[in-house]
Design an enzyme around this catalytic site. Sequence first.
Site, PDB file in Angstrom:
ATOM      1  N   ASN A  42       0.566  -1.130  -0.167  1.00 47.92           N
ATOM      2  CA  ASN A  42      -0.213   0.221  -0.221  1.00 47.92           C
ATOM      3  C   ASN A  42       0.884   1.614  -0.025  1.00 47.92           C
ATOM      4  O   ASN A  42       1.854   1.198   0.399  1.00 47.92           O
ATOM      5  CB  ASN A  42      -1.213   0.163   0.699  1.00 47.92           C
ATOM      6  CG  ASN A  42      -0.485  -0.742   2.579  1.00 47.92           C
ATOM      7  OD1 ASN A  42       0.666  -1.140   2.890  1.00 47.92           O
ATOM      8  ND2 ASN A  42      -0.931   0.836   3.916  1.00 47.92           N
ATOM      9  N   GLU A  44      -0.120   5.381   0.270  1.00 51.06           N
ATOM     10  CA  GLU A  44      -0.583   6.195   0.989  1.00 51.06           C
ATOM     11  C   GLU A  44      -0.139   7.562   0.188  1.00 51.06           C
ATOM     12  O   GLU A  44       0.982   8.206  -0.504  1.00 51.06           O
ATOM     13  CB  GLU A  44      -0.086   6.406   3.197  1.00 51.06           C
ATOM     14  CG  GLU A  44      -1.382   5.207   3.269  1.00 51.06           C
ATOM     15  CD  GLU A  44      -0.925   5.897   4.767  1.00 51.06           C
ATOM     16  OE1 GLU A  44      -1.367   4.521   5.455  1.00 51.06           O
ATOM     17  OE2 GLU A  44       0.205   6.370   5.883  1.00 51.06           O
ATOM     18  N   ASN A  45      -1.688   8.569   0.611  1.00 46.74           N
ATOM     19  CA  ASN A  45      -0.974  10.203   0.323  1.00 46.74           C
ATOM     20  C   ASN A  45      -2.180  10.694   0.908  1.00 46.74           C
ATOM     21  O   ASN A  45      -3.139  10.547   1.338  1.00 46.74           O
ATOM     22  CB  ASN A  45      -1.249  10.326  -1.523  1.00 46.74           C
ATOM     23  CG  ASN A  45      -1.420  11.541  -1.821  1.00 46.74           C
ATOM     24  OD1 ASN A  45      -1.680  12.775  -1.567  1.00 46.74           O
ATOM     25  ND2 ASN A  45      -0.327  11.309  -2.601  1.00 46.74           N
ATOM     26  N   ALA A  46      -1.124  11.685   1.018  1.00 47.88           N
ATOM     27  CA  ALA A  46      -1.856  13.084   1.944  1.00 47.88           C
ATOM     28  C   ALA A  46      -3.469  13.453   1.977  1.00 47.88           C
ATOM     29  O   ALA A  46      -3.937  13.716   2.404  1.00 47.88           O
ATOM     30  CB  ALA A  46      -0.848  13.785   1.887  1.00 47.88           C
ATOM     31  N   ALA A  47      -3.762  13.311   0.794  1.00 47.74           N
ATOM     32  CA  ALA A  47      -5.232  13.410  -0.631  1.00 47.74           C
ATOM     33  C   ALA A  47      -5.478  12.123   0.561  1.00 47.74           C
ATOM     34  O   ALA A  47      -6.961  12.163  -0.105  1.00 47.74           O
ATOM     35  CB  ALA A  47      -4.633  13.961  -1.377  1.00 47.74           C
ATOM     36  N   TYR A  48      -5.636  10.924   0.932  1.00 52.47           N
ATOM     37  CA  TYR A  48      -6.090   9.920   1.035  1.00 52.47           C
ATOM     38  C   TYR A  48      -6.712   9.093  -0.904  1.00 52.47           C
ATOM     39  O   TYR A  48      -6.850   8.133  -0.611  1.00 52.47           O
ATOM     40  CB  TYR A  48      -7.260  10.078   1.731  1.00 52.47           C
ATOM     41  CG  TYR A  48      -6.740  10.407   3.280  1.00 52.47           C
ATOM     42  CD1 TYR A  48      -5.783   9.766   3.641  1.00 52.47           C
ATOM     43  CD2 TYR A  48      -7.074  11.349   3.960  1.00 52.47           C
ATOM     44  CE1 TYR A  48      -5.085   9.697   5.221  1.00 52.47           C
ATOM     45  CE2 TYR A  48      -6.883  11.760   5.183  1.00 52.47           C
ATOM     46  CZ  TYR A  48      -5.740  11.004   5.226  1.00 52.47           C
ATOM     47  OH  TYR A  48      -5.158  11.120   7.320  1.00 52.47           O
ATOM     48  N   CYS A  53      -4.262   0.683  -2.972  1.00 52.90           N
ATOM     49  CA  CYS A  53      -3.809  -0.571  -2.132  1.00 52.90           C
ATOM     50  C   CYS A  53      -2.643  -2.191  -2.472  1.00 52.90           C
ATOM     51  O   CYS A  53      -2.332  -1.725  -3.941  1.00 52.90           O
ATOM     52  CB  CYS A  53      -5.162  -1.195  -1.779  1.00 52.90           C
ATOM     53  SG  CYS A  53      -6.477  -0.984  -0.962  1.00 52.90           S
ATOM     54  N   GLU A  55      -3.228  -4.666  -3.099  1.00 49.42           N
ATOM     55  CA  GLU A  55      -3.632  -5.591  -4.133  1.00 49.42           C
ATOM     56  C   GLU A  55      -3.278  -4.947  -5.854  1.00 49.42           C
ATOM     57  O   GLU A  55      -3.279  -5.699  -6.703  1.00 49.42           O
ATOM     58  CB  GLU A  55      -4.865  -6.462  -4.034  1.00 49.42           C
ATOM     59  CG  GLU A  55      -4.705  -6.740  -2.323  1.00 49.42           C
ATOM     60  CD  GLU A  55      -5.097  -6.010  -1.554  1.00 49.42           C
ATOM     61  OE1 GLU A  55      -6.607  -6.412  -0.199  1.00 49.42           O
ATOM     62  OE2 GLU A  55      -4.893  -4.953  -1.259  1.00 49.42           O
ATOM     63  N   CYS A  91     -10.564  -3.118  -3.942  1.00 51.56           N
ATOM     64  CA  CYS A  91      -9.978  -4.681  -4.721  1.00 51.56           C
ATOM     65  C   CYS A  91     -10.981  -5.669  -5.980  1.00 51.56           C
ATOM     66  O   CYS A  91     -10.424  -6.555  -6.233  1.00 51.56           O
ATOM     67  CB  CYS A  91      -8.348  -4.810  -3.437  1.00 51.56           C
ATOM     68  SG  CYS A  91      -7.294  -3.456  -3.043  1.00 51.56           S
TER      69      CYS A  91
END
Length: 132
Positions: A42, A44-48, A53, A55, A91
């Site tokens: 996974n 991540e990014n600050a902007a969500y 993911c 997968e 996913c």
Amino acid sequence: MDKQQLLDHAKIARERAYTPYSKFKVGCALLDGNGHVHLGCNVENAAYGPTNCAERTALFRAIADGVPRRTFQAIAIVGDTSRPITPCGVCRQVLIELCSPDMPVFMGNLSGEIEETTVGALLPGAFTEEDL
């Protein structure tokens, strides 16, 4: 390659996860028809919203590397959860699009618990290209 070996690859991928916000690392290992393992973690990014993911990272990586869809042999996912981790809904939809419905899905956790299912069983009544 057996399921334990594939889960071990997923654990390695998990350590590569970029999770500065949730600290929740997930790893994935996708086995293609030629015996090659495509790793995913996974990211991540600050902007969500742009977070990806494990997968989907493995699947998209394999597709980008030229592996034809529906030729994958198995997928393994590992997370630090109390029970074996399962793919999220997004996913599951991507899995049904790119993998055979009878492809094995091995879900594990860091305690060594394992559950096994298939792509089709993860998303009954899936929306597929036949619905378009």
